[in-house]
Scaffold this motif. Structure first.
Motif, mmCIF file in Angstrom:
data_model
loop_
_atom_site.group_PDB
_atom_site.id
_atom_site.type_symbol
_atom_site.label_atom_id
_atom_site.label_comp_id
_atom_site.label_asym_id
_atom_site.label_seq_id
_atom_site.Cartn_x
_atom_site.Cartn_y
_atom_site.Cartn_z
ATOM 1 N N PRO A 140 1.972 26.799 -33.460
ATOM 2 C CA PRO A 140 1.028 26.468 -32.323
ATOM 3 C C PRO A 140 1.398 25.281 -31.598
ATOM 4 O O PRO A 140 1.857 24.201 -32.312
ATOM 5 N N GLY A 141 1.385 25.324 -30.366
ATOM 6 C CA GLY A 141 1.616 24.342 -29.524
ATOM 7 C C GLY A 141 3.348 24.393 -28.942
ATOM 8 O O GLY A 141 3.569 23.507 -28.046
ATOM 9 N N ARG A 142 3.977 25.219 -29.381
ATOM 10 C CA ARG A 142 5.444 25.106 -29.232
ATOM 11 C C ARG A 142 5.479 25.989 -27.762
ATOM 12 O O ARG A 142 5.073 27.122 -27.465
ATOM 13 N N VAL A 143 6.428 25.483 -26.744
ATOM 14 C CA VAL A 143 6.641 26.014 -25.581
ATOM 15 C C VAL A 143 7.723 26.935 -25.714
ATOM 16 O O VAL A 143 9.028 26.714 -26.367
ATOM 17 N N LEU A 144 7.552 28.236 -25.497
ATOM 18 C CA LEU A 144 8.635 29.244 -25.843
ATOM 19 C C LEU A 144 9.494 29.739 -24.651
ATOM 20 O O LEU A 144 10.739 29.656 -24.867
ATOM 21 N N PHE A 145 9.003 29.711 -23.462
ATOM 22 C CA PHE A 145 9.734 30.126 -22.368
ATOM 23 C C PHE A 145 9.233 28.935 -21.282
ATOM 24 O O PHE A 145 8.171 28.745 -21.189
ATOM 25 N N GLU A 146 10.208 28.639 -20.411
ATOM 26 C CA GLU A 146 10.037 28.070 -18.950
ATOM 27 C C GLU A 146 10.454 28.506 -17.730
ATOM 28 O O GLU A 146 11.644 29.343 -17.957
ATOM 29 N N LEU A 147 9.580 28.635 -16.693
ATOM 30 C CA LEU A 147 9.993 29.099 -15.560
ATOM 31 C C LEU A 147 10.101 28.203 -14.387
ATOM 32 O O LEU A 147 9.014 27.384 -14.087
ATOM 33 N N GLY A 148 11.041 28.224 -13.339
ATOM 34 C CA GLY A 148 11.015 27.285 -12.338
ATOM 35 C C GLY A 148 11.541 28.112 -11.299
ATOM 36 O O GLY A 148 12.471 29.011 -11.215
ATOM 37 N N GLY A 149 11.182 27.282 -10.056
ATOM 38 C CA GLY A 149 11.836 27.901 -8.838
ATOM 39 C C GLY A 149 11.101 29.000 -8.002
ATOM 40 O O GLY A 149 11.625 29.799 -7.172
ATOM 41 N N VAL A 150 9.721 29.356 -8.529
ATOM 42 C CA VAL A 150 9.042 30.316 -8.001
ATOM 43 C C VAL A 150 7.696 29.799 -7.790
ATOM 44 O O VAL A 150 7.047 28.712 -8.296
ATOM 45 N N ASP A 151 6.759 30.360 -6.971
ATOM 46 C CA ASP A 151 5.434 30.086 -6.639
ATOM 47 C C ASP A 151 4.528 30.114 -7.893
ATOM 48 O O ASP A 151 4.713 31.028 -8.740
ATOM 49 N N GLU A 152 3.415 29.685 -7.759
ATOM 50 C CA GLU A 152 2.439 29.720 -9.199
ATOM 51 C C GLU A 152 1.973 31.077 -9.422
ATOM 52 O O GLU A 152 1.710 31.491 -10.528
ATOM 53 N N THR A 153 1.544 31.737 -8.287
ATOM 54 C CA THR A 153 1.056 33.098 -8.390
ATOM 55 C C THR A 153 2.030 34.183 -9.050
ATOM 56 O O THR A 153 1.697 34.899 -9.904
ATOM 57 N N LEU A 154 3.298 33.990 -8.452
ATOM 58 C CA LEU A 154 4.302 34.937 -9.102
ATOM 59 C C LEU A 154 4.589 34.407 -10.671
ATOM 60 O O LEU A 154 4.751 35.329 -11.311
ATOM 61 N N ALA A 155 4.767 33.069 -10.732
ATOM 62 C CA ALA A 155 5.101 32.692 -12.115
ATOM 63 C C ALA A 155 3.890 33.096 -13.253
ATOM 64 O O ALA A 155 4.237 33.536 -14.487
ATOM 65 N N ARG A 156 2.749 32.938 -12.799
ATOM 66 C CA ARG A 156 1.689 33.495 -13.696
ATOM 67 C C ARG A 156 1.496 34.791 -14.135
ATOM 68 O O ARG A 156 1.594 35.319 -15.095
ATOM 69 N N ALA A 157 1.923 35.652 -12.993
ATOM 70 C CA ALA A 157 2.022 37.259 -13.359
ATOM 71 C C ALA A 157 3.159 37.570 -14.009
ATOM 72 O O ALA A 157 3.095 38.224 -15.058
ATOM 73 N N ALA A 158 4.208 36.738 -13.854
ATOM 74 C CA ALA A 158 5.546 36.959 -14.757
ATOM 75 C C ALA A 158 5.267 36.726 -16.130
ATOM 76 O O ALA A 158 5.902 37.500 -16.970
ATOM 77 N N MET A 159 4.787 35.551 -16.194
ATOM 78 C CA MET A 159 4.476 35.021 -17.656
ATOM 79 C C MET A 159 3.423 35.895 -18.382
ATOM 80 O O MET A 159 3.397 36.086 -19.668
ATOM 81 N N GLU A 160 2.415 36.299 -17.716
ATOM 82 C CA GLU A 160 1.222 36.959 -18.373
ATOM 83 C C GLU A 160 2.245 38.368 -19.042
ATOM 84 O O GLU A 160 1.803 38.952 -19.928
#
Length: 145
Positions: free
Chosen positions: A99-119
């Protein structure tokens, strides 16, 4: 598939999953991330499925960082084999996630697109995880109280 090229020891003991992550709990590369909320072993196939779901949703825009690597061999004995006669052979590789570990990171996109992709990527994982934003970016405070 993700797996080490070479390892010092071919077989490993199972270990423990108790406790929280020792490191890798902050977002270091991108602006958004997926943070684990449960302990688990993530297989190379699960990691790859989450990565593909994320990159397809952002339509090859932005950049994805994979912060975990499957470096633990998991052994299995063949089907219908009697007990004893030693440990089985390595069948697949897993990444130990706490618990607490960051698994993936994403950059270069806006927040709404990033949230949908991460979900979408979170749905591919066998654990509960959450969407996190790098502190100090996208309207989040630098220090949380």
């Amino acid at each position: 598939m993700l797996m080490p090229r070479k390892v010092k020891h071919r077989k490993q003991q199972r270990g423990r999953l108790s406790g929280s992550s020792k490191g890798g709990t902050a977002i270091n590369f991108g602006d958004f991330g997926i943070q684990a909320l449960e302990p688990a072993w993530l297989t190379q196939r699960q990691i790859e499925a989450a990565r593909i779901a994320m990159t397809r949703h952002v339509k090859r825009g932005g950049k994805v960082w994979i912060r975990i690597f499957p470096d633990k061999p998991v052994t299995k004995k063949p089907a219908e084999t009697r007990m004893g006669s030693g440990k089985g052979n390595p069948e697949f590789w897993v990444a130990v996630v706490k618990p607490g570990r960051v698994l993936f990171e994403l950059g270069g996109v806006d927040e709404t697109l990033a949230r949908a992709a991460m979900e979408r990527a979170i749905q591919k994982l066998p654990i509960k995880a959450r969407f996190v934003i790098r502190p100090g970016t996208h309207g989040t405070p630098e220090v949380t109280i």
